[in-house]
Design a protein around this motif. Structure first.
Motif, PDB file in Angstrom:
ATOM      1  N   UNK A   1       0.835  -0.953   0.139  1.00 26.08           N
ATOM      2  CA  UNK A   1       0.144   0.214  -0.269  1.00 26.08           C
ATOM      3  C   UNK A   1       1.081   1.043  -0.086  1.00 26.08           C
ATOM      4  N   UNK A   2       1.576   1.101   0.459  1.00 27.00           N
ATOM      5  CA  UNK A   2       2.978   2.578   0.850  1.00 27.00           C
ATOM      6  C   UNK A   2       3.695   2.816  -0.816  1.00 27.00           C
ATOM      7  N   UNK A   3       3.865   1.278  -1.091  1.00 23.36           N
ATOM      8  CA  UNK A   3       4.194   1.969  -2.246  1.00 23.36           C
ATOM      9  C   UNK A   3       2.938   2.331  -3.329  1.00 23.36           C
ATOM     10  N   UNK A   4       1.582   1.656  -3.451  1.00 28.93           N
ATOM     11  CA  UNK A   4       0.941   2.428  -4.549  1.00 28.93           C
ATOM     12  C   UNK A   4       0.888   4.008  -3.991  1.00 28.93           C
ATOM     13  N   UNK A   5       1.021   4.298  -1.999  1.00 31.11           N
ATOM     14  CA  UNK A   5       1.482   5.430  -2.248  1.00 31.11           C
ATOM     15  C   UNK A   5       2.096   6.463  -2.910  1.00 31.11           C
TER      16      UNK A   5
END
Length: 167
Positions: free
Chosen positions: A124-128
């Protein structure tokens, strides 16, 4: 008199002996239990540091954490970026995970579960923050190693019977 063909240079033998001695020392130091402990600590630190900044008190999120998920953070998906749905809920869940999973990892309790949680959070952090992939890849690699090889001997899980390390 010696000919150049008969001369034996001691430097390659000394170098080979030094390399062998260094390899033996590294093998003695890099015990699986120590590597597993260091991996757990190494991945716990950045998540703990991030998570602790999101709290203003016991179960009370800081305004900054909510603002980040409301105004700053976006999901970088095709056709996006898109705002986070229910940003206050996502901020709360993120802050809970960033504090709980590192504690579990340091204690070595529910270690594989905590590692899986950090893998999900990192995705999720990577998508952010898509430009952060080099560090995110490192986090995923550490969490996968922990999930695959377990917590190691220095852990509560080991004391409770989790000795299913895959070698």
């Amino acid at each position: 008199m010696s000919t150049p063909q008969n001369l034996k240079l001691p430097i390659p033998d000394v170098l080979a002996s030094a390399i062998c001695a260094a390899n033996r020392l590294i093998q003695r130091l890099a015990q699986p239990w120590l590597v597993q402990l260091v991996l757990r600590l190494a991945i716990a630190v950045p998540f703990w540091k991030s998570g602790i900044l999101k709290w203003h008190g016991f179960l009370q999120l800081s305004d900054t954490a909510i603002d980040l998920f409301t105004q700053e953070f976006q999901l970088h998906l095709p056709g996006g970026p898109y705002p986070f749905p229910a940003p206050a809920v996502v901020a709360f869940l993120s802050a809970c995970g960033e504090v709980t999973f590192p504690v579990l990892l340091v204690l070595g309790f529910g270690t594989r579960f905590a590692a899986a949680g950090l893998i999900l959070m990192t995705c999720i952090i990577e998508l952010t923050v898509p430009d952060g992939w080099p560090i995110h890849l490192t986090w995923v690699a550490m969490a996968l190693a922990i999930a695959a090889w377990g917590p190691g001997r220095v852990s509560i899980d080991y004391l409770l019977g989790d000795r299913n390390a895959r070698w």
